[in-house]
Design a protein around this motif. Structure first.
Motif, PDB file in Angstrom:
ATOM      1  N   GLY A 208     -44.577 -20.465  -9.732  1.00 18.46           N
ATOM      2  CA  GLY A 208     -45.631 -19.999  -8.845  1.00 18.46           C
ATOM      3  C   GLY A 208     -45.032 -19.359  -7.605  1.00 18.46           C
ATOM      4  O   GLY A 208     -43.799 -19.253  -7.470  1.00 18.46           O
ATOM      5  N   PHE A 209     -45.901 -18.929  -6.696  1.00 18.32           N
ATOM      6  CA  PHE A 209     -45.450 -18.314  -5.446  1.00 18.32           C
ATOM      7  C   PHE A 209     -45.134 -19.388  -4.413  1.00 18.32           C
ATOM      8  O   PHE A 209     -45.842 -20.402  -4.311  1.00 18.32           O
ATOM      9  N   ALA A 210     -44.119 -19.146  -3.618  1.00 17.81           N
ATOM     10  CA  ALA A 210     -43.709 -20.126  -2.618  1.00 17.81           C
ATOM     11  C   ALA A 210     -44.628 -20.164  -1.408  1.00 17.81           C
ATOM     12  O   ALA A 210     -44.597 -21.130  -0.631  1.00 17.81           O
ATOM     13  N   ASP A 211     -45.470 -19.134  -1.236  1.00 14.12           N
ATOM     14  CA  ASP A 211     -46.329 -19.105  -0.047  1.00 14.12           C
ATOM     15  C   ASP A 211     -47.635 -19.882  -0.236  1.00 14.12           C
ATOM     16  O   ASP A 211     -48.491 -19.880   0.639  1.00 14.12           O
ATOM     17  N   GLY A 212     -47.781 -20.531  -1.385  1.00 12.00           N
ATOM     18  CA  GLY A 212     -48.952 -21.371  -1.599  1.00 12.00           C
ATOM     19  C   GLY A 212     -50.200 -20.638  -2.013  1.00 12.00           C
ATOM     20  O   GLY A 212     -51.287 -21.235  -2.059  1.00 12.00           O
ATOM     21  N   ARG A 213     -50.096 -19.367  -2.366  1.00 14.58           N
ATOM     22  CA  ARG A 213     -51.301 -18.625  -2.746  1.00 14.58           C
ATOM     23  C   ARG A 213     -51.877 -19.145  -4.070  1.00 14.58           C
ATOM     24  O   ARG A 213     -51.152 -19.578  -4.967  1.00 14.58           O
ATOM     25  N   THR A 214     -53.190 -19.084  -4.174  1.00 15.26           N
ATOM     26  CA  THR A 214     -53.871 -19.516  -5.389  1.00 15.26           C
ATOM     27  C   THR A 214     -53.781 -18.425  -6.458  1.00 15.26           C
ATOM     28  O   THR A 214     -53.903 -17.231  -6.155  1.00 15.26           O
ATOM     29  N   VAL A 215     -53.563 -18.855  -7.685  1.00  8.16           N
ATOM     30  CA  VAL A 215     -53.474 -17.924  -8.817  1.00  8.16           C
ATOM     31  C   VAL A 215     -54.672 -18.186  -9.731  1.00  8.16           C
ATOM     32  O   VAL A 215     -54.844 -19.293 -10.237  1.00  8.16           O
TER      33      VAL A 215
ATOM     34  N   ALA B 198     -36.957 -31.113 -11.926  1.00  8.27           N
ATOM     35  CA  ALA B 198     -36.338 -30.553 -10.729  1.00  8.27           C
ATOM     36  C   ALA B 198     -37.077 -29.270 -10.380  1.00  8.27           C
ATOM     37  O   ALA B 198     -37.625 -28.594 -11.262  1.00  8.27           O
ATOM     38  N   THR B 199     -37.124 -28.943  -9.107  1.00  8.71           N
ATOM     39  CA  THR B 199     -37.772 -27.712  -8.658  1.00  8.71           C
ATOM     40  C   THR B 199     -36.732 -26.790  -8.044  1.00  8.71           C
ATOM     41  O   THR B 199     -35.869 -27.226  -7.265  1.00  8.71           O
ATOM     42  N   TYR B 200     -36.819 -25.503  -8.409  1.00  9.82           N
ATOM     43  CA  TYR B 200     -35.873 -24.473  -7.957  1.00  9.82           C
ATOM     44  C   TYR B 200     -36.621 -23.365  -7.239  1.00  9.82           C
ATOM     45  O   TYR B 200     -37.840 -23.191  -7.412  1.00  9.82           O
ATOM     46  N   THR B 201     -35.885 -22.611  -6.449  1.00  8.55           N
ATOM     47  CA  THR B 201     -36.418 -21.394  -5.861  1.00  8.55           C
ATOM     48  C   THR B 201     -35.477 -20.241  -6.175  1.00  8.55           C
ATOM     49  O   THR B 201     -34.293 -20.458  -6.473  1.00  8.55           O
ATOM     50  N   ASP B 202     -36.005 -19.025  -6.142  1.00  6.09           N
ATOM     51  CA  ASP B 202     -35.161 -17.862  -6.442  1.00  6.09           C
ATOM     52  C   ASP B 202     -34.382 -17.450  -5.201  1.00  6.09           C
ATOM     53  O   ASP B 202     -34.505 -18.061  -4.126  1.00  6.09           O
ATOM     54  N   ALA B 203     -33.573 -16.419  -5.336  1.00 10.64           N
ATOM     55  CA  ALA B 203     -32.700 -15.991  -4.230  1.00 10.64           C
ATOM     56  C   ALA B 203     -33.493 -15.519  -3.019  1.00 10.64           C
ATOM     57  O   ALA B 203     -33.028 -15.634  -1.872  1.00 10.64           O
ATOM     58  N   THR B 204     -34.695 -15.014  -3.227  1.00 10.19           N
ATOM     59  CA  THR B 204     -35.504 -14.533  -2.105  1.00 10.19           C
ATOM     60  C   THR B 204     -36.375 -15.637  -1.505  1.00 10.19           C
ATOM     61  O   THR B 204     -37.038 -15.407  -0.491  1.00 10.19           O
ATOM     62  N   ARG B 205     -36.393 -16.797  -2.145  1.00 10.72           N
ATOM     63  CA  ARG B 205     -37.194 -17.942  -1.729  1.00 10.72           C
ATOM     64  C   ARG B 205     -38.698 -17.615  -1.704  1.00 10.72           C
ATOM     65  O   ARG B 205     -39.472 -18.216  -0.961  1.00 10.72           O
ATOM     66  N   SER B 206     -39.089 -16.678  -2.570  1.00 12.27           N
ATOM     67  CA  SER B 206     -40.502 -16.316  -2.662  1.00 12.27           C
ATOM     68  C   SER B 206     -41.167 -16.920  -3.900  1.00 12.27           C
ATOM     69  O   SER B 206     -42.399 -16.938  -3.991  1.00 12.27           O
ATOM     70  N   HIS B 207     -40.370 -17.396  -4.824  1.00 12.82           N
ATOM     71  CA  HIS B 207     -40.881 -18.029  -6.037  1.00 12.82           C
ATOM     72  C   HIS B 207     -40.346 -19.455  -6.150  1.00 12.82           C
ATOM     73  O   HIS B 207     -39.223 -19.749  -5.711  1.00 12.82           O
TER      74      HIS B 207
END
Length: 275
Positions: A218-225, A135-144
């Motif tokens: 990871g980051f929700a904005d799709g940035r490469t790490v 399952a995939t989750y996001t945090d409260a800010t929807r940034s992760h």
């Protein structure tokens, strides 16, 4: 007072049969008692031997029952019991801050073909892949975004213990070329959560259940790490990498820990004896 009739079955040629001596009767009864004692001891010994052959102590039997019950949960437990719509992470963030994660997608239960980097898939191969739940989750800010998974294996407890020893001894859970892959659900904030976006991860091989628990964030904005770090390193005091500064190590570890707790709670419920 009257006496019982004398025994006449042994009378022959007009002479009464001699009664059995008292000592002979006592010896006969003692022999019979000894035979019963030997028989009873044999049955008891057989029962003990049988318990050795079939698994030994009640504690060991209970452990096997719990292990078996854990292996069956993937098809008998509602998804919300393992991956609830909302997970509270009290004290799970950096500095002991609270976290709340919201589920945005549940992957269909599948095999493990595309769930792990090739080297990690090879490392996990000895225990087999019975079923994979994710399952995939996001945090409260929807940034992760974080994918958490439960790999149900085909292995017994001995094989799981051997795998755990190897993973820990060789650091296989800390190598960036052996990472779990995310579940990127379309039309969600995790749509761009691919291999290049992985920032931190954790992986734990259980020995009291045929399960490997993992999470990758990871980051929700799709940035490469470019420098992903295992959660153990990204959550260490003084860590300065991008995943550490963003708290993505805490995201992975916090979710994995709580899903593992829910799994253990479900196992305990499944093996509870009715009162």
């Amino acid at each position: 007072m009257t006496l019982g009739r004398p025994e006449t079955s042994g009378i022959s040629e007009g002479r009464p049969r001699r009664p059995h001596p008292l000592g002979e009767r006592i010896r006969t009864r003692a022999a019979a008692a000894a035979a019963c004692l030997v028989l009873g001891a044999g049955l008891l010994g057989g029962a003990v031997t049988g318990s050795w052959l079939t698994g030994g102590s009640a504690d060991e039997d209970g452990a096997r029952t719990a292990y078996s019950a854990a292996g069956d949960l993937w098809h008998s437990l509602p998804v919300d019991r393992l991956f609830p719509p909302t997970v509270d992470g009290e004290g799970a963030g950096p500095g002991g801050s609270d976290r709340t994660w919201t589920r945005i997608a549940v992957a269909p239960d599948t095999g493990c073909r595309d769930a792990f980097d090739p080297l990690l898939r090879k490392a996990l191969a000895p225990v087999g892949c019975l079923r994979l739940l994710r399952a995939t989750y996001t945090d409260a800010t929807r940034s992760h975004v974080t994918t958490v998974g439960l790999l149900f294996t085909r292995a017994d407890a001995t094989a799981m213990a051997a795998l755990r020893t190897r993973v820990e001894a060789q650091g296989l859970d800390r190598r960036p070329d052996l990472m779990p892959r995310p579940y990127a659900a379309k039309d969600t904030v995790a749509a761009d959560f691919g291999d290049a976006q992985r920032a931190s991860w954790t992986l734990s091989v259980l020995t009291d259940a045929p399960v490997v628990v993992y999470a990758v964030s990871g980051f929700a904005d799709g940035r490469t790490v470019t420098d992903p770090q295992p959660a153990a390193k990204a959550t260490a005091s003084g860590a300065t990498s991008a995943p550490a500064q963003a708290g993505l190590g805490h995201e992975a570890k916090g979710l994995a820990d709580r899903v593992e707790r829910r799994l253990r709670t479900a196992v305990a419920s499944a093996t509870e004896k009715p009162s």
